[in-house]
Design an enzyme around this catalytic site. Structure first.
Site, PDB file in Angstrom:
ATOM      1  N   GLU A 157       0.331  10.018   3.302  1.00 47.15           N
ATOM      2  CA  GLU A 157       0.622  10.694   4.576  1.00 47.15           C
ATOM      3  C   GLU A 157       1.169  12.076   4.248  1.00 47.15           C
ATOM      4  OE1 GLU A 157       3.279   8.481   7.124  1.00 47.15           O
ATOM      5  OE2 GLU A 157       3.557  10.170   8.490  1.00 47.15           O
ATOM      6  N   HIS A 161       2.332   3.083   2.258  1.00 43.37           N
ATOM      7  CA  HIS A 161       1.927   4.477   2.064  1.00 43.37           C
ATOM      8  C   HIS A 161       3.135   5.298   1.609  1.00 43.37           C
ATOM      9  CE1 HIS A 161       3.370   4.607   6.303  1.00 43.37           C
ATOM     10  NE2 HIS A 161       3.753   5.828   6.003  1.00 43.37           N
ATOM     11  N   HIS A 167       9.158  10.001   3.154  1.00 39.61           N
ATOM     12  CA  HIS A 167       9.447   8.558   3.256  1.00 39.61           C
ATOM     13  C   HIS A 167       8.404   7.732   2.512  1.00 39.61           C
ATOM     14  CE1 HIS A 167       6.752   9.110   6.850  1.00 39.61           C
ATOM     15  NE2 HIS A 167       6.272   7.945   6.470  1.00 39.61           N
TER      16      HIS A 167
END
Ligand SMILES: CC[C@H](C(=O)O)C(=O)SCCNC(=O)CCNC(=O)[C@H](O)C(C)(C)COP(=O)(O)OP(=O)(O)OC[C@H]1O[C@@H](n2cnc3c(N)ncnc32)[C@H](O)[C@@H]1OP(=O)(O)O
Ligand code: CO
Length: 145
Positions: free
Chosen positions: A136, A87, A8
């Protein structure tokens, strides 16, 4: 380490409901999850699911509204009041191997792996060690193996 799919893109917003309306009405999104609060990260979050090829799951936009100003997303929004890309999240097959990989390269892994919004172990790597990109890393969900 073996790079997996992009799970994502985290997008911060000052107004989650307005962002949901934007993705639905302007971007034509048809698959947006119900928002929920993730206390541990002090965010209210939902996912815009984008279509993949041949009916497979695409990637997601993870919409994040801070629940407090004294939080990672809250602090970021103070500098970026309109919101935007916060992010990026990539999947890896083994979260512990990935953590050791980044640490060996001298990159700052932020905290120990913990369960993230997708229910699998994640960690973040400091943006200053990643070309300015807060990154991430997430262990690929088991059912995806
Ligand atoms: C839905 C939950 C989901 C999950 O966890 O499963 C999430 O994705 S939650 C997302 C929110 N959580 C996090 O972002 C955790 C990781 N982030 C952090 O630990 C901090 O945000 C950190 C360490 C990256 C920055 O915190 P700090 O207190 O140091 O804030 P500063 O404002 O002092 O920033 C220092 C320096 O870094 C730059 N910065 C901060 N955030 C970002 C960013 N998202 N992308 C790029 N750069 C960033 C900031 O501008 C400062 O740079 P400088 O040049 O000194 O101004
Ligand atoms: Co995320």
């Amino acid at each position: 380490m073996k790079l997996g799919r992009m799970n994502h893109i985290g997008v911060a917003t000052p107004d989650l409901d307005a962002s949901i309306a934007f993705y639905r009405d302007i971007m034509g999104a048809t698959d947006i999850t119900e928002p929920f609060v993730l206390e541990s990260q002090q965010v209210r979050v939902c996912f815009v699911n984008t279509p993949g090829e041949n009916g497979t799951a695409g990637t997601q936009v993870e919409l994040l509204q801070p629940t407090t100003s004294d939080s990672a997303v809250g602090k970021w929004l103070e500098k970026n009041p309109l919101g935007g890309q916060h992010h990026i999240c990539y999947e890896v097959p083994d979260i512990h191997e990935a953590k050791a990989w980044f640490e060996k390269l001298g990159k700052r892994v932020l905290g120990e792996p913990r369960v993230g919004a997708h229910g699998t172990l994640i960690f973040f790597v400091h943006p200053k060690d990643m070309g300015g990109q807060l990154t991430e890393i997430m262990e690929t969900p088991k059912e995806a193996h």
